[in-house]
Motif scaffolding. Structure first.
Motif, short mmCIF file in Angstrom:
data_model
loop_
_atom_site.label_atom_id
_atom_site.label_comp_id
_atom_site.label_asym_id
_atom_site.label_seq_id
_atom_site.Cartn_x
_atom_site.Cartn_y
_atom_site.Cartn_z
N UNK A 102 0.84 -1.20 0.00
CA UNK A 102 0.00 0.00 0.00
C UNK A 102 0.87 1.25 0.00
N UNK A 103 0.41 2.28 -0.70
CA UNK A 103 1.24 3.46 -0.80
C UNK A 103 0.54 4.70 -0.24
N UNK A 104 1.32 5.69 -0.06
CA UNK A 104 0.87 6.98 0.46
C UNK A 104 0.35 7.80 -0.73
N UNK A 105 -0.87 8.28 -0.62
CA UNK A 105 -1.44 9.01 -1.76
C UNK A 105 -0.64 10.25 -2.10
N UNK A 106 -0.15 10.90 -1.07
CA UNK A 106 0.62 12.12 -1.33
C UNK A 106 1.86 11.76 -2.15
N UNK A 107 2.48 10.66 -1.76
CA UNK A 107 3.66 10.21 -2.49
C UNK A 107 3.29 9.83 -3.91
#
Lengths: 220, 220
Positions: A102-107
């Motif tokens: 899962x990733x960070x949306x901002x990133x």
DNA sequence: GCGCCCGTGTCAGGTTTGTGTCAGCTTACT
DNA sequence: AGTAAGCTGACACAAACCTGACACGGGCGC
């Protein structure tokens, strides 16, 4: 900007679409490789977001085909695995970047911007062309000491021109980029918006010129 | 401001959350690295408070990942050890500051403020834009000889605008920054607060203008 | 514990305005 | 001159926005 998201997880897909829409992009979603091929056949995208595990095959297959076609549209791979071998694998196949779920949306947004910047040659949030300055974040055009606030659609249209000055965009291509599939808009709408942008550009050395039968382009 | 606290000690965690909430911040708490990654995937934070010893790994792993992603969100490390080697270690990894447990809350708050100030490009606790002065600590707006006491929510909303004048913020982004994950608040709340702030800004040259379809921005 | 006040978020209705279409006109090319 | 492509002022509509009123709840004093 118009993105193609190839992702079979409906929930994640919706979240991504929502987020990118907030940034003013149009996002089409494909849920399989077959679906993705169809979309690519009918529209031009600025960026493709590609999941690796799909119901009808491996995303890398798509990526390989895509590059074999010498299609330059940047691709960011979404992968659930973080192994180095995978990472090297997709980059070798021609991916522009990859991101591990899962990733960070901002990133995620930052990486999209980074890739688009690399490809499009846009420096940052402020672009200067000739005597006019265009600020994406503020949504303003600065020309001759005046700040002009562009509106939503004007902004997104101008963004396209300003990122590729000199390039001719056909009206149908512009409709494709500004509107999603389910809205059917006449090409006259583009004429109207070009007209409105032109009004803002009087007093600037830049102008949107029409190339009869082909489309419009930005000239400085 | 919205913080992410990554700390597995429940008691200490609650104390910190409580204290920071009193300052008007929204604090989400993660109790493991996995938990922290999930939180980061779904929200934008203004500051991350990171414990080093966590059940599923070393906080430095998280810090390294965080910076590898070129994420600019400031990080303050909470550490139980006082060795110089550790201190240098986390700063080299990209931490903005560190504080040794057990710590004094007043000092803790001060360090948080300091880091936010440094990152936000805000010179001090007092910002002047045009003819108005905004004091973050006191929560007051000074305009035309009058001091106006802002309320908690108004304050935190205005803070966002004042730190990035001219930039357009969408309502959904503002909701994200003002409210924690579990509160679901309609975007109308933002409209209401903008309205209330505007009432305070009459008689000031600054104003919050709406960019229809995109959001709001501060103009001076 | 009780009542009061104040900060807060929702709601409903009224208002504004961005947007796409249309019709009639102009321009460019054959 | 004829025709296709492009331009533009006017307009209608729905979405977006604003705002006064209200209800809820936590905090504080009594």
């Amino acid at each position: 900007m118009r993105f193609l998201l190839i992702e079979d997880n409906v929930e994640l897909g919706r979240a991504i679409v929502e987020r990118l829409s907030l940034d003013g992009h149009v996002v089409d979603q494909a849920e399989s490789l077959a679906d993705a091929r169809d979309h690519c056949a009918t529209a031009d995208y600025d960026l493709i977001l590609l999941d690796i595990m799909l119901p009808d095959g491996d995303g890398r297959t798509f990526l390989a085909e895509h590059r074999a076609r010498e299609n330059a549209t940047p691709v960011i791979v979404l992968t659930a695995r973080s192994e180095v071998s995978d990472r090297v694998g997709v980059l070798d196949l021609g991916a522009d970047d990859y991101i591990v779920k899962p990733f960070d949306f901002a990133e995620f947004e930052a990486r999209c911007r980074a890739v688009l910047r690399r490809r499009g040659g846009v420096a940052g949030n402020r672009v200067t062309r000739g005597d006019l300055t265009f600020d994406t974040l503020a949504g303003t055009l600065h020309v001759g000491g005046d700040d002009i606030q562009l509106r939503n659609r004007e902004l997104r249209l101008f963004e396209i021109f300003v990122n590729s000055p000199g390039q001719i965009f056909s009206k149908s291509k512009l409709v494709d980029r500004l509107f999603s599939y389910d809205e059917d808009v006449s090409e006259n709408a583009i004429e109207v918006y070009v007209g409105r942008l032109r009004k803002h550009l009087t007093r600037s050395s830049a102008n949107i010129v029409t190339v009869r039968g082909l489309g419009y382009k930005l000239e400085v």
